[in-house]
Design an enzyme around this catalytic site. Structure first.
Site, PDB file in Angstrom:
ATOM      1  N   ARG A   1      15.467   4.692  11.927  1.00  0.00           N
ATOM      2  CA  ARG A   1      16.194   3.551  12.492  1.00  0.00           C
ATOM      3  C   ARG A   1      17.660   3.927  12.645  1.00  0.00           C
ATOM      4  NH1 ARG A   1      13.361  -1.742   9.847  1.00  0.00           N
ATOM      5  NH2 ARG A   1      12.802  -0.346   8.157  1.00  0.00           N
TER       6      ARG A   1
ATOM      7  N   ASN B   1       0.834  -1.218   0.000  1.00  0.00           N
ATOM      8  CA  ASN B   1       0.000   0.000   0.000  1.00  0.00           C
ATOM      9  C   ASN B   1       0.866   1.264   0.000  1.00  0.00           C
ATOM     10  OD1 ASN B   1       0.993   0.193   2.569  1.00  0.00           O
ATOM     11  ND2 ASN B   1      -0.984   0.509   3.576  1.00  0.00           N
TER      12      ASN B   1
ATOM     13  N   GLY C   1       6.874   1.823   1.950  1.00  0.00           N
ATOM     14  CA  GLY C   1       7.615   1.367   0.772  1.00  0.00           C
ATOM     15  C   GLY C   1       7.376   2.309  -0.391  1.00  0.00           C
TER      16      GLY C   1
ATOM     17  N   ASP D   1      -4.100  -3.031   0.366  1.00  0.00           N
ATOM     18  CA  ASP D   1      -3.869  -2.955   1.801  1.00  0.00           C
ATOM     19  C   ASP D   1      -4.230  -4.318   2.410  1.00  0.00           C
ATOM     20  OD1 ASP D   1      -4.190  -2.418   4.608  1.00  0.00           O
ATOM     21  OD2 ASP D   1      -4.166  -0.296   4.076  1.00  0.00           O
TER      22      ASP D   1
ATOM     23  N   LYS E   1      -3.761  -3.235  13.309  1.00  0.00           N
ATOM     24  CA  LYS E   1      -4.695  -3.795  12.321  1.00  0.00           C
ATOM     25  C   LYS E   1      -3.929  -4.499  11.201  1.00  0.00           C
ATOM     26  CE  LYS E   1      -8.836  -0.887  12.059  1.00  0.00           C
ATOM     27  NZ  LYS E   1      -9.428   0.215  11.291  1.00  0.00           N
ATOM     28  N   THR E   2      -2.857  -3.869  10.764  1.00  0.00           N
ATOM     29  CA  THR E   2      -2.066  -4.456   9.678  1.00  0.00           C
ATOM     30  C   THR E   2      -1.510  -5.813  10.093  1.00  0.00           C
ATOM     31  OG1 THR E   2      -1.491  -2.316   8.737  1.00  0.00           O
ATOM     32  CG2 THR E   2       0.014  -4.118   8.264  1.00  0.00           C
TER      33      THR E   2
ATOM     34  N   TYR F   1       3.177  -2.598  17.822  1.00  0.00           N
ATOM     35  CA  TYR F   1       4.028  -3.411  16.950  1.00  0.00           C
ATOM     36  C   TYR F   1       4.330  -4.762  17.599  1.00  0.00           C
ATOM     37  CZ  TYR F   1       8.086  -4.579  13.996  1.00  0.00           C
ATOM     38  OH  TYR F   1       8.986  -5.200  13.130  1.00  0.00           O
TER      39      TYR F   1
ATOM     40  N   ARG G   1      -6.980 -21.321   1.463  1.00  0.00           N
ATOM     41  CA  ARG G   1      -7.737 -21.623   0.246  1.00  0.00           C
ATOM     42  C   ARG G   1      -6.835 -22.155  -0.862  1.00  0.00           C
ATOM     43  NH1 ARG G   1      -8.815 -19.280  -4.377  1.00  0.00           N
ATOM     44  NH2 ARG G   1      -7.839 -17.288  -3.865  1.00  0.00           N
TER      45      ARG G   1
HETATM   46  P1  NAD Z   1       9.455  -1.393   5.504  1.00  0.00           P
HETATM   47  O1  NAD Z   1       8.649  -0.387   6.236  1.00  0.00           O
HETATM   48  O2  NAD Z   1      10.493  -0.907   4.543  1.00  0.00           O
HETATM   49  O3  NAD Z   1       8.527  -2.412   4.736  1.00  0.00           O
HETATM   50  C1  NAD Z   1       7.194  -2.680   5.067  1.00  0.00           C
HETATM   51  C2  NAD Z   1       6.368  -2.660   3.792  1.00  0.00           C
HETATM   52  O4  NAD Z   1       5.019  -3.002   4.101  1.00  0.00           O
HETATM   53  C3  NAD Z   1       6.341  -1.271   3.129  1.00  0.00           C
HETATM   54  O5  NAD Z   1       6.547  -1.387   1.746  1.00  0.00           O
HETATM   55  C4  NAD Z   1       4.929  -0.767   3.437  1.00  0.00           C
HETATM   56  O6  NAD Z   1       4.455   0.161   2.497  1.00  0.00           O
HETATM   57  C5  NAD Z   1       4.151  -2.065   3.462  1.00  0.00           C
HETATM   58  N1  NAD Z   1       2.908  -1.983   4.239  1.00  0.00           N
HETATM   59  C6  NAD Z   1       2.743  -1.456   5.474  1.00  0.00           C
HETATM   60  N2  NAD Z   1       1.469  -1.564   5.863  1.00  0.00           N
HETATM   61  C7  NAD Z   1       0.803  -2.190   4.846  1.00  0.00           C
HETATM   62  C8  NAD Z   1      -0.546  -2.589   4.642  1.00  0.00           C
HETATM   63  N3  NAD Z   1      -1.490  -2.358   5.570  1.00  0.00           N
HETATM   64  N4  NAD Z   1      -0.863  -3.193   3.472  1.00  0.00           N
HETATM   65  C9  NAD Z   1       0.080  -3.414   2.519  1.00  0.00           C
HETATM   66  N5  NAD Z   1       1.358  -3.065   2.664  1.00  0.00           N
HETATM   67  C10 NAD Z   1       1.726  -2.454   3.810  1.00  0.00           C
HETATM   68  O7  NAD Z   1      10.139  -2.313   6.616  1.00  0.00           O
HETATM   69  P2  NAD Z   1      11.127  -3.560   6.488  1.00  0.00           P
HETATM   70  O8  NAD Z   1      12.281  -3.287   7.360  1.00  0.00           O
HETATM   71  O9  NAD Z   1      11.345  -3.918   5.078  1.00  0.00           O
HETATM   72  O10 NAD Z   1      10.259  -4.693   7.199  1.00  0.00           O
HETATM   73  C11 NAD Z   1       9.586  -5.703   6.490  1.00  0.00           C
HETATM   74  C12 NAD Z   1       9.017  -6.716   7.472  1.00  0.00           C
HETATM   75  O11 NAD Z   1      10.065  -7.314   8.226  1.00  0.00           O
HETATM   76  C13 NAD Z   1       8.044  -6.100   8.468  1.00  0.00           C
HETATM   77  O12 NAD Z   1       6.978  -6.997   8.678  1.00  0.00           O
HETATM   78  C14 NAD Z   1       8.869  -5.992   9.730  1.00  0.00           C
HETATM   79  O13 NAD Z   1       8.083  -6.064  10.887  1.00  0.00           O
HETATM   80  C15 NAD Z   1       9.796  -7.194   9.608  1.00  0.00           C
HETATM   81  N6  NAD Z   1      11.025  -6.985  10.392  1.00  0.00           N
HETATM   82  C16 NAD Z   1      11.974  -6.100   9.968  1.00  0.00           C
HETATM   83  C17 NAD Z   1      13.108  -5.894  10.742  1.00  0.00           C
HETATM   84  C18 NAD Z   1      14.199  -4.947  10.322  1.00  0.00           C
HETATM   85  O14 NAD Z   1      15.159  -4.773  11.070  1.00  0.00           O
HETATM   86  N7  NAD Z   1      14.161  -4.329   9.157  1.00  0.00           N
HETATM   87  C19 NAD Z   1      13.258  -6.594  11.943  1.00  0.00           C
HETATM   88  C20 NAD Z   1      12.254  -7.461  12.333  1.00  0.00           C
HETATM   89  C21 NAD Z   1      11.147  -7.668  11.552  1.00  0.00           C
HETATM   90  N1  UDP Z   2      18.783   4.920  18.379  1.00  0.00           N
HETATM   91  C1  UDP Z   2      19.678   5.946  18.643  1.00  0.00           C
HETATM   92  N2  UDP Z   2      19.706   7.007  17.812  1.00  0.00           N
HETATM   93  C2  UDP Z   2      18.919   7.115  16.724  1.00  0.00           C
HETATM   94  C3  UDP Z   2      18.011   6.058  16.430  1.00  0.00           C
HETATM   95  C4  UDP Z   2      17.966   4.988  17.308  1.00  0.00           C
HETATM   96  O1  UDP Z   2      20.437   5.877  19.618  1.00  0.00           O
HETATM   97  O2  UDP Z   2      19.022   8.132  16.007  1.00  0.00           O
HETATM   98  C5  UDP Z   2      18.777   3.737  19.264  1.00  0.00           C
HETATM   99  C6  UDP Z   2      17.394   3.327  19.778  1.00  0.00           C
HETATM  100  O3  UDP Z   2      17.069   4.032  20.949  1.00  0.00           O
HETATM  101  C7  UDP Z   2      17.622   1.838  20.018  1.00  0.00           C
HETATM  102  C8  UDP Z   2      18.632   1.437  18.948  1.00  0.00           C
HETATM  103  O4  UDP Z   2      19.241   2.649  18.508  1.00  0.00           O
HETATM  104  O5  UDP Z   2      18.196   1.639  21.276  1.00  0.00           O
HETATM  105  C9  UDP Z   2      18.000   0.738  17.752  1.00  0.00           C
HETATM  106  O6  UDP Z   2      16.918   1.530  17.292  1.00  0.00           O
HETATM  107  P1  UDP Z   2      16.077   1.158  16.007  1.00  0.00           P
HETATM  108  O7  UDP Z   2      14.930   2.097  15.968  1.00  0.00           O
HETATM  109  O8  UDP Z   2      16.981   1.101  14.814  1.00  0.00           O
HETATM  110  O9  UDP Z   2      15.603  -0.344  16.240  1.00  0.00           O
HETATM  111  P2  UDP Z   2      14.869  -1.112  17.462  1.00  0.00           P
HETATM  112  O10 UDP Z   2      14.884  -0.248  18.690  1.00  0.00           O
HETATM  113  O11 UDP Z   2      13.490  -1.365  16.972  1.00  0.00           O
HETATM  114  O12 UDP Z   2      15.692  -2.323  17.635  1.00  0.00           O
END
Ligand code: NAD
Ligand code: UDP
Length: 310
Positions: free
Chosen positions: A185, A33, A37, A57, A90-91, A144, A105
């Site tokens: 992040r 959606n 992304g 979505d 919700k997502t 989350y 299915r």
């Molecule tokens: P991202 O935000 O880049 O990707 C998420 C994607 O999902 C985006 O393209 C967004 O537009 C889409 N999206 C969000 N809500 C939606 C909805 N309701 N319907 C359709 N699409 C939707 O984040 P990412 O880092 O690529 O994460 C991808 C997945 O991996 C997520 O489920 C996240 O929870 C999981 N994950 C990521 C990390 C990480 O460190 N990057 C760690 C743990 C888990």
């Molecule tokens: N963090 C930080 N400065 C920033 C962004 C994040 O010190 O500008 C810290 C944040 O508080 C956390 C760690 O970096 O302790 C990782 O944060 P991130 O949001 O990347 O991932 P998550 O907390 O979900 O693991």
């Protein structure tokens, strides 16, 4: 040839996964959606005839004939998932129900992108899959964390009750090209700040730890997990166990970018986990010796090169 649905396929991880699945001659339907992304992340795939894009979505049902589903749709950074907390939960929950219904299915195998956040602020270190976690159910990260925990529950119940073929992976902090530059992040924040010679913002005293995995290692692990025998469903950690404090990360990024940035301290957000490190024994055993191959310095260099080119 398999037809594979990737929800969240236009996101950071999803775009790398779509690319890799296409390179292995699969048909890929990328559903997104575009909340976090973008079409830019997958624009290089548009002229591939085996690639289809669906603006959709996941909180609404989706119909297609597919062999496999990777369920990634969900904002993943604290800034983005807290922007509309109700939509985030919700997502996770309705998205899981809709995609599990589709898997039921079509008899597709469905893989859930769960997260190390299900362990919350862990009291067990490193985190093993058998650990149930230490999660605040009413805090600002709960939309989350609890959304992802509920999705795991739904996956297990569809498996037990409806015999749906499932796989659950718990992804630890992953970084690389195509991270959203504004998602806050830590890796992308620090790199962008360092490239602009701005202050590096450490939240709290910087002693909190994370274990950072480069995106290619994750994608390899995801695909291997999808291809494990039906009887193996996880949950399974996928991450790089090399653990760093945020101070160490900041110093490494300053060094690799030759930056003049200084480190500054900002308040620690509530419920920020103090430590995080995956135990990857199960992944090694079940995924033919899989382990992360790209260590922090090499992965950071690739990510820095990406942000320099933006
Ligand atoms: P991202 O935000 O880049 O990707 C998420 C994607 O999902 C985006 O393209 C967004 O537009 C889409 N999206 C969000 N809500 C939606 C909805 N309701 N319907 C359709 N699409 C939707 O984040 P990412 O880092 O690529 O994460 C991808 C997945 O991996 C997520 O489920 C996240 O929870 C999981 N994950 C990521 C990390 C990480 O460190 N990057 C760690 C743990 C888990
Ligand atoms: N963090 C930080 N400065 C920033 C962004 C994040 O010190 O500008 C810290 C944040 O508080 C956390 C760690 O970096 O302790 C990782 O944060 P991130 O949001 O990347 O991932 P998550 O907390 O979900 O693991």
């Amino acid at each position: 040839m398999k037809r594979i649905l990737v929800t969240g396929g236009a996101g950071f991880i999803g775009s790398h996964l779509c690319e890799r699945l296409l390179s292995e001659n699969n048909e890929v339907i990328c559903l997104d959606n575009y909340f976090t992304g973008s079409r830019d992340n997958i624009a290089h795939l548009f002229n591939n005839p085996r690639f289809e894009l669906e603006r959709h979505d996941v909180i609404n049902p989706f119909m297609a004939e597919v062999d496999e589903i990777y369920n990634l749709a969900c904002p993943a950074s604290p800034i983005h998932y807290q922007y509309n907390a109700i939509k985030t939960i919700k997502t996770s929950v309705m998205g899981a129900i809709n995609m599990l219904g589709l898997a039921k299915r079509t008899r597709a195998t469905i893989l859930q992108a769960s997260t190390s956040e299900v362990y919350g602020d862990p009291t067990v270190h490193p985190q093993l899959e058998s650990y149930w976690g230490n999660v605040n159910p009413i805090g600002i990260r709960s939309c989350y964390d609890e959304g992802k925990r509920c999705a795991e529950t739904l996956f297990m119940d569809y498996h037990r009750q409806n015999k749906v073929d499932i796989k659950i992976i718990r992804i630890f902090n992953t970084y690389g090209p195509r991270m959203h530059p504004q998602d806050g992040r830590v890796v992308s924040n620090f790199i962008i700040q360092a490239l602009q010679n701005k202050d590096i913002t450490i939240y709290g005293d910087g002693t909190q730890t994370r274990s950072f995995q480069y995106v290619d290692d994750l994608v390899e692990g995801m695909i291997r997990m999808m291809n494990t025998p039906k009887t193996f469903i996880g949950p399974m950690n996928i991450g790089n166990p090399n653990e760093f404090t945020m101070l160490e990360l900041a110093e490494k990024i300053i060094q690799l970018t030759n930056s003049t940035s200084k480190i500054t301290s900002l308040p620690l957000p509530s419920d920020d986990p103090k430590q995080r490190q995956p135990d990857i024994g199960l992944a090694k055993e079940m995924l033919n010796g899989w382990e992360a191959k790209i260590q922090l310095e090499e992965g950071l260099k690739k990510t820095i090169a990406y942000f320099k080119g933006k």
